[in-house]
Design an enzyme around this catalytic site. Structure first.
Site, short mmCIF file in Angstrom:
data_model
loop_
_atom_site.label_atom_id
_atom_site.label_comp_id
_atom_site.label_asym_id
_atom_site.label_seq_id
_atom_site.Cartn_x
_atom_site.Cartn_y
_atom_site.Cartn_z
N GLY A 708 0.81 -1.22 0.00
CA GLY A 708 0.00 0.00 0.00
C GLY A 708 0.84 1.27 0.00
O GLY A 708 0.35 2.35 -0.24
N SER A 710 3.53 1.41 -1.96
CA SER A 710 4.13 1.43 -3.29
C SER A 710 3.80 2.70 -4.05
O SER A 710 2.69 3.23 -3.95
CB SER A 710 3.62 0.26 -4.11
OG SER A 710 4.28 -0.89 -3.70
N1 ARG Z 1 4.92 -3.69 -3.49
C1 ARG Z 1 4.36 -3.09 -2.34
C2 ARG Z 1 3.10 -2.32 -2.66
O1 ARG Z 1 2.50 -2.58 -3.64
C3 ARG Z 1 5.33 -2.26 -1.60
C4 ARG Z 1 6.38 -3.10 -1.04
C5 ARG Z 1 7.35 -2.38 -0.26
N2 ARG Z 1 7.82 -3.38 0.62
C6 ARG Z 1 8.80 -3.22 1.46
N3 ARG Z 1 9.09 -4.16 2.28
N4 ARG Z 1 9.50 -2.10 1.46
O2 ARG Z 1 2.63 -1.52 -1.89
#
Ligand code: ARG
Length: 760
Positions: A708, A710
């Site tokens: 979330g 991202s």
């Molecule tokens: N892909 C994730 C999203 O769609 C964000 C991931 C970030 N994760 C992390 N461990 N920094 O929100």
């Protein structure tokens, strides 16, 4: 005897004079008797005059004396010796001193040629709210060179409360300011506060007087005029709630009156805490703000908190704990006449005398912290006691001062040990690094940049004269000006110095600043409203928040490409399914300054790799421009050659999950992480890191972006307090796991692509 005889209604036509005998008699007496007579007449007249005078004085003036009141006052000038010439009011010395004294007593307005002066006076009535606003508010900015005062009065046995709902002045209190006095005249010793800058609506700015009068003054200078302020004034009973009382039970909380806004001057409150018999009490101050300009806090002479013989004042960290070996504790709070602050909020708790921190580690300052935070390289106690007497593991370096720090912080140009042990004798493994004469390692780009980065200045020797600004052949690390000339200064963009001949390094610098005054009050992980004005919440129509994004100008957003990939039924790649919320703080709560837009266009990076997350970046064009201001403001885009040093503290923000597998946050969250060496990161992430990625995190775990977040920003500090978009939240292995950093899209790699597509 009368001169006239009236014998009928008619006046006698004949007039009888005094008999001749009288005149004869006079003649016969001679000159001596005449003089005596004259003297007698004069004396007689004098007596009459005297009596009349006395009567007039008695009746007209003497009574007055009884009712006349004489007020007198004196002023002592303590920093001046008496001199004879001060006795002469016409002496230049007297005049100078008098002017100085007047200036002190009435410090504002400054003697400006076109000073605009206005004075307003109000008397509050119970149940009535008076709205004050700076002249021109809200339709036009306040005027230059003005002095405005508001004299506020309340009924006896009442206090005055002033609550600012809007406060937006120039950020320099030396130029424009509002002062709040606990009196009707501007006396320095009764100055409660001086304020300037911009305060977000989430940060209440309210003041309460000690008595039934208050004075507000506002002074502006010639340049930069802001919207000003609006405030509500009301009278409240003298007895204000929250000032002391009895507290019982196993735990509870209490705070200074009017917290989180300002406590009144001249107040004493005592909280008497009593926990069950056989237990002891401790109090933790979650917030503690009791500072006063120009005070040293060693003795706490002004506003303070006292528990037994312990006195606290100034600003304290949230790890401030005071305990007593008893089941009773008195907490006294006292404020003096001048300067008020936001005060404290505290929690008390009963504990077993034998086990103050059940299942956790007890810090020296009595705070309890999670046991696995011990010896992890982070100062969790706030007094380093959780990092003392540690046996360093293989993954840690041992600092000379006894601390243990993760190995990957060694030779990263940041003094993590505090005594520089981790930066000494660094054989510069990284070919991009320069080995200083003292063995330190610094980035090649720091060589000849005019700053002593090595600590021994060896990076600044053998530089050609004027190297700082010289035009150099363009290399991978030099900054390219618009005129295609290259300069050898690190990160020259928007640093306030014109380095390029064409000034292009200082063009388009309306970015990365935070207009709201940074708050000391809302801490923890929830952001302050307006703290991250470039943060965007991207919603899928009908289903709510999905991703974050960053504002880069009034029409364009930067987000992650993986946010805009079609999946299943949802056509994430189509602009019409999205709506963007700018200036949002709480999900589902459109603020006054929130701007909602639809999208016109989405440009995902053509080389985005769904499998490796390489090139995870996308651009979004809004259907119409947003208004930039306090709540919506672009972040600075870094130049292609911008260097974000390893180990630098950077910020991540978003409404994403607050733990792995958890649900999203409703209030915007922020967290501080550090950028991580690329090779270390690649090792930790089993070789999945490309040069288009940048890693940041807290390798001991516990702090990270998550689902979330991202598309949201990784904000890194740059020159002049600006923040630069170092990365875009992209991926990670779970969230906040130990030794698993967050992976971000490295924005410098896409600078020219962004320019090409958006013109920004
Ligand atoms: N892909 C994730 C999203 O769609 C964000 C991931 C970030 N994760 C992390 N461990 N920094 O929100």
């Amino acid at each position: 005897m009368s001169l006239w005889t009236k014998e009928s209604d008619q006046w006698e036509t004949s007039v009888q004079f005094l008999p001749a005998s009288n005149s004869k008699a006079l003649e016969k007496r001679g000159p001596g008797r005449k003089i005596t007579l004259i003297i007698l007449v004069v004396v007689f007249l004098a007596i009459i005059a005297l009596i009349t005078g006395l009567l007039v004085w008695h009746l007209r003036y003497r009574n007055r004396v009884k009712v006349r009141k004489v007020y007198s006052g004196s002023m002592r000038i303590t920093n001046e010796e008496f001199q004879d010439y001060y006795e002469d009011p016409s002496s230049p010395q007297f005049r100078n001193l008098a002017t100085e004294v007047l200036n002190q007593v009435f410090p504002s307005p400054p003697a400006c040629p076109h000073l605009e002066r206005q004075s307003f006076s109000y008397h509050c009535q119970s149940g009535q709210v008076i709205t004050l606003q700076s002249p021109g508010f809200p339709d036009s900015p306040y005027h230059a060179n003005s002095y405005t005062e508001w004299l506020l009065r309340a009924d006896p046995n009442h206090r005055i409360k002033v609550e600012f709902d809007t406060f937006s002045l120039e950020n320099d209190c030396g130029k424009d300011f509002v002062r709040v006095y606990d009196s009707l005249v501007a006396l320095d010793k009764q100055l409660m506060a001086e304020k300037c800058g911009v305060y977000p609506p989430s940060e209440p700015l309210s003041f309460i007087s000690s008595g039934n009068v208050m004075l507000l003054t506002m002074v502006t200078n010639e340049d930069k005029n802001f919207p000003g302020f609006r405030a509500q004034v009301s009278q409240i009973p003298s007895q204000i709630p929250g000032c002391g009382g009895a507290l019982t039970g196993n735990s509870g909380s209490f705070a200074t009156p009017n917290f989180p806004s300002y406590y009144p001057p001249l107040i004493n409150c005592t909280w008497s805490i009593q926990v069950p018999d056989g237990k002891y009490v401790k109090v933790q101050f979650k917030k503690f703000l009791m500072s006063e300009p120009g005070q040293s806090y060693s003795t706490c002479k002004k506003d303070f908190v006292q528990i037994g013989s312990t006195k606290l004042c100034g600003e304290k960290s949230p790890s401030t704990v005071v305990s007593v070996q008893s089941n009773k504790m008195d907490v006294l709070f006292s404020s003096d006449m001048s300067y008020v602050d936001r005060g404290f909020s505290a929690e008390f708790e009963a504990f077993e005398p034998t086990d103050p921190c059940p299942g956790t580690f007890q810090c020296k300052n009595n705070m309890c912290v999670d046991s696995n935070l011990r010896c992890d390289g982070w100062n969790d106690c706030g007094d380093y006691s959780d990092e003392m007497n540690c046996k360093c593991t293989n993954a840690q370096i041992k600092c000379k001062n006894g601390l243990c720090k993760p190995n990957f912080w060694q030779c990263d140009s940041v003094d993590d040990c505090g005594d520089n042990t981790d930066e000494e004798n660094c054989a510069c493994r990284n070919p991009e690094d320069f080995t200083c004469q003292n063995g330190n390692c610094v980035s090649q780009r720091k060589k000849c940049d005019g700053q002593n980065d090595c600590g021994d200045s060896s990076d600044e020797i053998s530089c050609s004269r004027g190297a700082k600004l010289s035009v150099v052949p363009c290399t991978e690390v030099s900054y390219k000006c618009k005129n295609t000339q290259c300069i050898n200064k690190e990160n020259p963009e928007c640093d306030g110095v014109k380095d390029c001949e064409d000034g292009s390094d200082e063009a388009n610098c309306e970015c990365g600043t935070r207009p709201y005054k940074s708050s000391r009050i809302v801490g923890g992980q929830a952001a302050v409203e307006g703290e991250w004005p470039w943060q965007v919440s991207l919603h899928i129509k009908g289903s709510g928040h999905v991703c974050g994004a960053s504002v880069i100008d009034e029409r364009w957003l930067v987000t992650a490409a993986h946010c805009v990939q079609d999946s299943g039924q949802t056509k994430y790649s189509q602009p019409q399914v999205w709506e963007a919320y700018l200036g949002l703080h709480i999900q589902g709560k459109m603020g006054e300054d929130t701007q909602k837009r639809s999208l016109k266009r989405i440009i995902a990076h053509p080389y985005y790799n769904d499998y490796t997350y390489d090139n995870d970046i996308a651009l979004m064009e809004l259907d119409s421009a947003v208004t930039l201001g306090h709540s919506v403001w672009p972040i600075c885009l870094p130049a292609e050659t911008h260097n974000f040093p390893v180990g630098e503290n950077v910020w991540i923000t978003g409404w994403g999950a607050t733990r792995e597998g958890g649900s999203g946050a409703s209030i915007l969250q922020k967290a501080e992480v550090r950028t991580i060496n690329q090779t270390v990161c690649n090792d930790l992430m089993s070789g999945q890191i490309t040069s288009r990625m940048i890693c940041a995190g807290v390798l001991t775990g516990g702090v990270d972006a998550c689902q979330g977040d991202s598309g949201g920003p990784l904000s890194a500090p740059g020159a002049q307090g600006r923040l630069f978009l170092a990365g875009v939240v992209s991926w990670g292995d779970g969230c906040a796991r130990r030794n698993k950093p967050g992976i971000y899209t490295r924005v410098t790699k896409f600078r020219s692509w962004i320019k090409e597509k958006t013109g920004v």
